[in-house]
Scaffold this motif. Structure first.
Motif, mmCIF file in Angstrom:
data_model
loop_
_atom_site.group_PDB
_atom_site.id
_atom_site.type_symbol
_atom_site.label_atom_id
_atom_site.label_comp_id
_atom_site.label_asym_id
_atom_site.label_seq_id
_atom_site.Cartn_x
_atom_site.Cartn_y
_atom_site.Cartn_z
ATOM 1 N N SER A 226 27.784 50.070 6.240
ATOM 2 C CA SER A 226 28.001 49.683 4.835
ATOM 3 C C SER A 226 27.329 50.682 3.894
ATOM 4 O O SER A 226 27.911 51.096 2.883
ATOM 5 N N GLU A 227 26.108 51.031 4.219
ATOM 6 C CA GLU A 227 25.374 51.990 3.381
ATOM 7 C C GLU A 227 26.117 53.327 3.340
ATOM 8 O O GLU A 227 26.203 53.971 2.291
ATOM 9 N N TYR B 294 29.432 53.928 3.823
ATOM 10 C CA TYR B 294 30.663 53.873 3.022
ATOM 11 C C TYR B 294 30.328 54.061 1.539
ATOM 12 O O TYR B 294 31.004 54.774 0.805
ATOM 13 N N ALA B 295 29.274 53.387 1.113
ATOM 14 C CA ALA B 295 28.894 53.490 -0.299
ATOM 15 C C ALA B 295 28.378 54.895 -0.623
ATOM 16 O O ALA B 295 28.658 55.440 -1.704
ATOM 17 N N HIS B 296 27.658 55.467 0.310
ATOM 18 C CA HIS B 296 27.087 56.795 0.058
ATOM 19 C C HIS B 296 28.187 57.844 -0.087
ATOM 20 O O HIS B 296 28.164 58.644 -1.027
ATOM 21 N N SER C 280 31.150 57.387 -0.913
ATOM 22 C CA SER C 280 31.867 57.111 -2.153
ATOM 23 C C SER C 280 31.094 57.667 -3.351
ATOM 24 O O SER C 280 31.674 58.266 -4.264
ATOM 25 N N ASP C 281 29.789 57.490 -3.335
ATOM 26 C CA ASP C 281 28.950 58.037 -4.414
ATOM 27 C C ASP C 281 29.103 59.547 -4.541
ATOM 28 O O ASP C 281 28.967 60.103 -5.629
ATOM 29 N N LEU C 282 29.326 60.207 -3.418
ATOM 30 C CA LEU C 282 29.406 61.667 -3.431
ATOM 31 C C LEU C 282 30.752 62.169 -3.923
ATOM 32 O O LEU C 282 30.959 63.377 -4.047
ATOM 33 N N ASN C 283 31.666 61.243 -4.167
ATOM 34 C CA ASN C 283 32.985 61.617 -4.680
ATOM 35 C C ASN C 283 33.703 62.597 -3.754
ATOM 36 O O ASN C 283 34.454 63.462 -4.208
#
Ligand code: NI
Ligand code: NI
Ligand code: NI
Ligand code: NI
Ligand code: NI
Ligand code: NI
Lengths: 248, 248, 248, 248, 248, 248
Positions: A122-123, A125-127, A129-132
């Motif tokens: 989960s962490e 996937y979010a990471h 995504s944060d990096l674009n």
């Protein structure tokens, strides 16, 4: 294919046909009086390489130390904090995503890793995504515990009944005997099989399970059993890997 | 002794005669068109096991992924953040200190790990002191880079002169050829040896060193050279380990 | 130019001709019975300002507290954790990169900072890359330790021979005497020069080096020597800075 | 006494009569078209040294970079994340507590630091308690903002009325003119005094306050005013320090 | 509107007319012999819901545990570290910003939260900027402490004079009596009103304020007063919210 | 007993007869077109209070925002990072352990919290051990998911068959209808029940489950069902809590 025996141009070529990677993860922890401290990493690595061979998948580096804090009152046990292991998974996957991998199939040898790995997915996937990252939304992780496959569990039940237990089990010990017959250990084991299976802190664990086993009788293990477990697991997890890769 | 092939009672027995542990650390990163991605971990692990055998020392699990951020623009390279690797080292050593180990000798296969490891040692000394562990003040770490031993460097100079370079070197490639002759790779390499040796970010690195090598000619490597490097290094680092253990 | 004595429009103008910044970093730690606790910061700051003056470079704020955990059993010593110092460097450089600086030349007064700074540089390259800043891939850091320049080391050897030692050295004490003659301290020092140079935890350090010196005889220092060291270092590091800025 | 000009035996002697330390903290940030980027650190350091001289207190190293994220859209501004600054404070105080200091008086030059410092104090109290240090429960921090003392504020009101504003104020600019007369800058300033004082993110700040000032007219500042502010503040904060030290 | 009683399509509709959200934050900490441990969360939540009703604003989930480390020597008190609370705020706001919220009005029931919240706002502005979110530069946070509104403070002064104190105040106790009349507690309280108001670590706090109150006489509280405080605060904070939302 | 409606002396009294605490944890996330965003927190809190009433146990503050990163592409969904939630749990339990609580029973309303909670428990056991708290080795955490009790699952199967699904289920919607009948929402729902149940990142989730439901038909829910679920769960979890507290 084994990542560590490949060159980067070979990886580049592989990525043209597949974006999948198998990542073995084990643990470095006590496995009772006769089980090897490396049991979980040994099993995960060998089975992952078997799955890689049968599915033409790339197999990444084994994570040898996992989340085994509850075992750390026994000499030689090593554990990462869950928060550290999450960072290891996040860093590892982020690097691989940047150069084109998007599907990660973890072959896991240790029950204590499961929760932390799921949190780490989960962490991650979010990471990403944060990096674009352009391929960030395509990233998928899946967890394959070799010891919970249905064929493996049936085999353990058939061979060991209620003496399989839940730690330092004859099934995992058998796999290590098959892989490292020269490292087979002998010790008299108390025949009592504890019905307990609670896990809290490290001191509590050692008090509760004085020789490290949890309800298991690893003296039932043989190298021949180990081969059976190995083959059953490679077959099951190869199917799981292919299903995961074919998922839309 | 290999920790992963030992049981916890065997570790308990070992601790009565020694509190030392050897920890191999490598990297998972591109090594040019012909070098294996696992080169640094392969070399560190094999040499560490050689040192362990010759000194009766316990060898812990290999850290297969290190600090190689500058290589991560090449497919298949994986790196931990320095901050993550520091936590991995801290967690690993803290567990081992709690059950009695106090001296840690890291056998390292990758120049990029050096700074982070040294920082991690400082962080770990402070961490075990914070925990008020009785043996906390006895904890010592030492770093042994197999590739900077004087005999190893002399051998590289004798065999390769200025074509040794500083990454994807013929010496490290030779060691992997000795250990995994079946994984020897072939590729035409540009004969130019770049004089540059600057390292900044990952994109800059790939632009500066397009095929991944830094001033090296790994085509000079042979398995026979590899055996020479392996033996020279095991000898040098065995002496270093024993000196470290005998230090008051 | 000193950043702290500049206005933001002056910085904007500077950025049109140069994207380089010099950042002094010291430490706040015991330097034996006669050395100043601020020695490393004092030397780094003064030399950095000298280099800035001779190269027309912008000099940023001094980082006065570095990585000196091993000195912290002596009163008045202060250290950041390596992990904290890495965040300080990351935050500092990220801000400067956002407004146009891309090349950072650290003038360092303390050996204990080296590993952490190198790790911080790697972490920072990755961080600015994560932020997708347009100039992120141009960021470069270089480390200039004033005390390891060849002219400085030759001067120390000529003046002090094997009494230079490795901490609380006459050379660094001399520079502080040159800069702060009013703060010159006197104390009888044991003439024995310890051959040891191991560094582990803080308690171990104090036990091993009871008065804080490591093999040095700072009573040899004079303000005149200090001026010589200062001038040699400014000259060497000015050349290094210009070379770094001219690097393609 | 200045810590950086002291030796560790001098600190040891000081600790026998006082466990107090003054810590100056500033910021490195734009101060409008004519204010120095180092204004807040310059003021805090000078006033702290004045307070130290008048109260015989030890003055520690200045923290030159604070929490100024909202200024970072202007060239040359540097900020730590609040989370980083909290670690800097925690590490700094923990070291000092270990060797005997227990009361920390922060002389602060920047409004943006206040919240983070208060949070850091809470975090530090808990941290030293976690470490089970004997003197942990005695640790106390206090914050002295030189610019909010009643005499200072009255002087600013008398001299500048509603043109004092809240950033790049004539009072702080005056102090820097007093301390660095050679660095006095000139620029035509828009006479409009913005009534706004909201602070959100960095881009919003620059849009809202295009030249960096917040409702201030720093052209009213003179070095003579600066001396008055300096003296008023040293007097006020010396009283605060002594009261803090005498608190039961 | 209450977020927890809304569906996501209702939130989507709300976002078309407003990008504002009210977030109540309290604490879970001792409030003297008669005050409820949930006092600060109870007051903040009720007042926030009142403000939401009067302004048609969306009210998000209450943060029930805040920064109350200094209260944690009393049974039942819970606190987040400031660093943890900052992450909670950062994570919460980042999620909401991603789906369209940009203005966050925190209705706060606890003085101990103020510094950490302000630091968290700064950290969050920088974080959403790092993520390169299109609406990142529009994000604004404001803090509304119900107990520092001018009408509320006047009412407290009128009703309780100098017996209001600064913790476990009759005003906050009155609000909880109004909201939970069945949970009104009785205890004899020492009539002395301590003039102290220093706050350091948890053990120091309990020694300094043995029954948990800080200079207050909560026995003066009545449910009727509580209604008055509630209504005054809802009115004041509704105006503040609307002003905040209308700010350009 | 509800912690937030208790005083600290009442908690002190409670601790003399029990060291157990129930902690409800929910989530703030989309629950399809008709489910409330607060569903998971509402269910967990109500059931926890029911269990507390039937077992005389202390019920702590509800954690309203959990690990729901995969839902965050829907407006109004909020999630903590797993790493943040772990810190929240660690901080919360550490405070409670310091004043005497040792057994923590989490009543959980959200499947997405399970992995992170289990990781947090491991991290917490290690953390309290690091702090050398006398009661540290007694700390035990247990997880009770109200929706996976056998009676609850049988009821769901009996009432809804394969339309229960795995998110925005009729069972959880029914409980919220029972508790908040005024907040019952209506919407036409697609009758198709997706057989998928994979969960990866947030964007992938929204693409895969466009209205937020996972294979469920919440239109089958009624408040009467909700009461049945509530009562079944309170009964089951009360037994679990008592068994947990009686465990040796
Ligand atoms: Ni196992
Ligand atoms: Ni290499
Ligand atoms: Ni020095
Ligand atoms: Ni200022
Ligand atoms: Ni309160
Ligand atoms: Ni739900």
């Amino acid at each position: 294919m084994l990542l560590h025996l490949s060159t980067w141009p070979e990886v580049e070529t592989y990525l043209q046909r597949s974006q999948g990677m198998i990542i073995p993860i084990g643990s470095t922890e006590q496995h009772g009086p006769t089980g090897l401290i490396g049991t979980d990493a040994i099993c995960a690595e060998a089975i992952a390489q078997g799955v890689g061979a049968s599915t033409q998948a790339m197999v990444g580096p084994t994570i040898p130390v996992g989340m085994a804090l509850h075992h750390t009152a026994f000499p030689g046990s090593i554990s990462l904090r869950p928060s550290t292991l999450m960072l290891v998974v996040r860093d590892t996957l982020t690097c691989l995503v940047r150069t084109g991998f998007t599907r990660f199939f973890f072959i896991n040898g240790h029950g204590g890793n499961i929760a932390t790995l799921r949190a780490a997915f989960s962490e991650t996937y979010a990471h990403v995504s944060d990096l674009n990252l352009p391929q960030g939304e395509l990233v998928r992780c899946q967890l394959g515990n070799w010891f919970t496959g249905s064929a493996v569990m049936k085999l353990a039940r058939d061979l060991y009944g209620d003496q399989e237990g839940s730690h330092a089990t004859p099934s995992e010990v058998a796999v290590t005997q098959y892989l490292y017959p020269e490292a087979r250990k002998q010790a008299a084991l108390s025949p009592d099989v504890s019905p307990d299976h609670s896990i809290y802190g490290a001191m509590d664990f050692r008090r509760r399970y004085p020789d490290g086993r949890m309800g298991s009788n690893p003296n039932l293990a043989t190298p021949e059993h180990g081969q059976q477990f190995y083959e059953a697991s490679v077959k099951e997890l190869s199917q799981s890997y292919l299903k995961f890769m074919n998922e839309l």
